[in-house]
Design an enzyme around this catalytic site. Sequence first.
Site, mmCIF file in Angstrom:
data_model
loop_
_atom_site.group_PDB
_atom_site.id
_atom_site.type_symbol
_atom_site.label_atom_id
_atom_site.label_comp_id
_atom_site.label_asym_id
_atom_site.label_seq_id
_atom_site.Cartn_x
_atom_site.Cartn_y
_atom_site.Cartn_z
ATOM 1 N N ARG A 1 -10.678 -11.345 1.418
ATOM 2 C CA ARG A 1 -11.493 -12.400 0.804
ATOM 3 C C ARG A 1 -10.754 -13.745 0.842
ATOM 4 O O ARG A 1 -11.390 -14.802 0.875
ATOM 5 C CB ARG A 1 -11.870 -11.996 -0.630
ATOM 6 C CG ARG A 1 -10.696 -11.726 -1.520
ATOM 7 C CD ARG A 1 -11.047 -10.889 -2.735
ATOM 8 N NE ARG A 1 -11.222 -9.466 -2.432
ATOM 9 C CZ ARG A 1 -11.549 -8.533 -3.313
ATOM 10 N NH1 ARG A 1 -11.763 -8.862 -4.575
ATOM 11 N NH2 ARG A 1 -11.670 -7.268 -2.958
ATOM 12 N N LYS B 1 0.839 -1.193 0.000
ATOM 13 C CA LYS B 1 0.000 0.000 0.000
ATOM 14 C C LYS B 1 0.878 1.247 0.000
ATOM 15 O O LYS B 1 1.999 1.206 0.494
ATOM 16 C CB LYS B 1 -0.868 0.027 1.273
ATOM 17 C CG LYS B 1 -2.025 -0.942 1.257
ATOM 18 C CD LYS B 1 -2.877 -0.783 2.510
ATOM 19 C CE LYS B 1 -4.037 -1.749 2.500
ATOM 20 N NZ LYS B 1 -5.021 -1.515 1.443
HETATM 21 N N1 BES Z 1 -8.355 -3.677 4.136
HETATM 22 C C1 BES Z 1 -8.427 -3.230 2.799
HETATM 23 C C2 BES Z 1 -9.687 -2.439 2.510
HETATM 24 C C3 BES Z 1 -9.710 -1.029 3.023
HETATM 25 C C4 BES Z 1 -8.942 -0.049 2.426
HETATM 26 C C5 BES Z 1 -10.555 -0.701 4.041
HETATM 27 C C6 BES Z 1 -9.016 1.249 2.915
HETATM 28 C C7 BES Z 1 -10.634 0.596 4.509
HETATM 29 C C8 BES Z 1 -9.862 1.575 3.945
HETATM 30 C C9 BES Z 1 -8.435 -4.427 1.860
HETATM 31 O O1 BES Z 1 -7.676 -5.514 2.264
HETATM 32 C C10 BES Z 1 -7.852 -3.961 0.575
HETATM 33 O O2 BES Z 1 -6.716 -3.621 0.556
HETATM 34 N N2 BES Z 1 -8.660 -3.964 -0.462
HETATM 35 C C11 BES Z 1 -8.235 -3.520 -1.741
HETATM 36 C C12 BES Z 1 -8.830 -4.446 -2.755
HETATM 37 C C13 BES Z 1 -8.307 -4.242 -4.145
HETATM 38 C C14 BES Z 1 -6.849 -4.627 -4.224
HETATM 39 C C15 BES Z 1 -9.123 -5.088 -5.091
HETATM 40 C C16 BES Z 1 -8.739 -2.099 -1.931
HETATM 41 O O3 BES Z 1 -9.845 -1.775 -1.483
HETATM 42 O O4 BES Z 1 -8.006 -1.290 -2.494
HETATM 43 MN MN MN Z 2 -5.661 -5.323 1.703
#
Ligand code: BES
Ligand code: MN
Length: 497
Positions: free
Chosen positions: A353, A279
Amino acid sequence: MEFSIKSGSPEKQRSACVVIGVFEGRKLSLPAEILNNAAQNYLADLLRRGDMEGKAGTTLLLHNVPGTICDRVLLVGLGTEGEFREKEYLKAIATAAQTLNETGAFDGTLYLTELAVNERDIAWRIRQAALIVQSTLYRFDRFKSKKDEVRRPLRKVTLIIESRADLAAAEAALVQGQAIAAGMGLARDLGNLPGNICTPGYLAEQALALSREGGLKAEVLEQKDMEKLGMGSLLSVARGSRQPPKFIILRHSGGKARQKPIVLIGKGITFDSGGISLKPGAEMDEMKYDMSGAASVLGTMKALARMKLPLNVIGLVPSAENMPGGDASRPGDIVTSMSGQTIEILNTDAEGRLILCDALTYAERFDPECVIDVATLTGACVIALGHVATGLFANNDALAGELLNAGQDAWDRAWHMPIWEDYQEQLKSPFADMANIGGRPAGSITGACFLSRYAKKFAWAHLDIAGTAWKSGKDKGSTGRPVPLLTHFLLARAGMA
Ligand code: BES
Ligand code: MN
Ligand code: ZN
């Protein structure tokens, strides 16, 4: 906090502070009217002179009001009478709790619970009042060497009911409100704890500690157990971290032995760095909240055990840390889930997921009545619904309806989103049964569609709490949502709300 329930006139309350509502336009509420008569128009005069308008969120503290035997009277603005509904009621209670805590009164007597709130019954008003008082006074300061102590904090709150006939209903609602508050408090503490302390092992210890409080049985599966079960997808997420994964099972057996259990599953990523699909740095600290689904399941289990609900409920928490270590999963890796379905990991940041799918498959063994998973699953859900509503997805409209109603009753609202077949094609992979991401469009829906492939054998709902589990900015912190929604759903299932 100590609570009690009482009825009687405000001028006869021996209390450090009697709390009374005033509507905008200086209109006295009924208890204020009674107090005003006893005080020979003291309140009316004061309002006429313009000391208080009755605007929502405003307060006026009075001392030695004539004709009363309390030390203080706190007037709380309620806004316009015609617009006084749930939201305004909750705000008034929160304002009262906050102000009482700062005035130096050890105890307060709330006449706000007598107000009419959009036809909500006395049980609702008492349950919510007890909950809001406690959540308003919540603090997370265990890492502050110097705590900003309140000199004389509020210790006791008396909630007033109009009629003695309501006493039994009000007492039962008070127990529920306090149980929900305790569950929310646990969820908020776990959420607020940093990733270096709240690890998968820590969550497992908390589950074991909960079981020692009574009403719950806890069991923890270790990495080798998960290997035996074939949880290849969950384990692929834990590979990049030094922290071993845990799979927590909590049971509450309050129902008849042959009654099918309700299964709650909470995403327990104790820190989500994104893994190799790292990230960006901004606000990455907030990914300590990526176990908020797990926290809400533990909090809900705590609440329902306290309430001794006559239901069989099982809480499952798959927990891991998503880190980019040398053995971490790579984009392009293919893993086999416990269901036998294979997954091409195109983005290691779509890890929620990957742990939930194995928990869903594990849930099959309980022959569940229904399964509800709770997860901070997608940033896309925050874009869709902001920080107001939780995203609700389901393969069963009756279950979705129950959860929507529970959210409405608990004032912890969700919004129903589609998971039509049409979206499934975004998950196609040239090499495996599915990819773990579906591209930018409808990101929260394709996340839910992925999960739906593992929930074919039961009624299932998914709550995406990415926008509602915590607050950013100056009020940064866990909200404890959706503990109220989940507990109201269970209370309704038990025929108790
Ligand atoms: N935990 C995150 C989702 C999230 C991001 C929640 C920011 C709250 C604030 C999740 O694991 C994630 O990183 N999801 C990705 C999915 C994508 C790679 C398809 C996302 O939301 O960017
Ligand atoms: Mn994630
Ligand atoms: Zn995540």
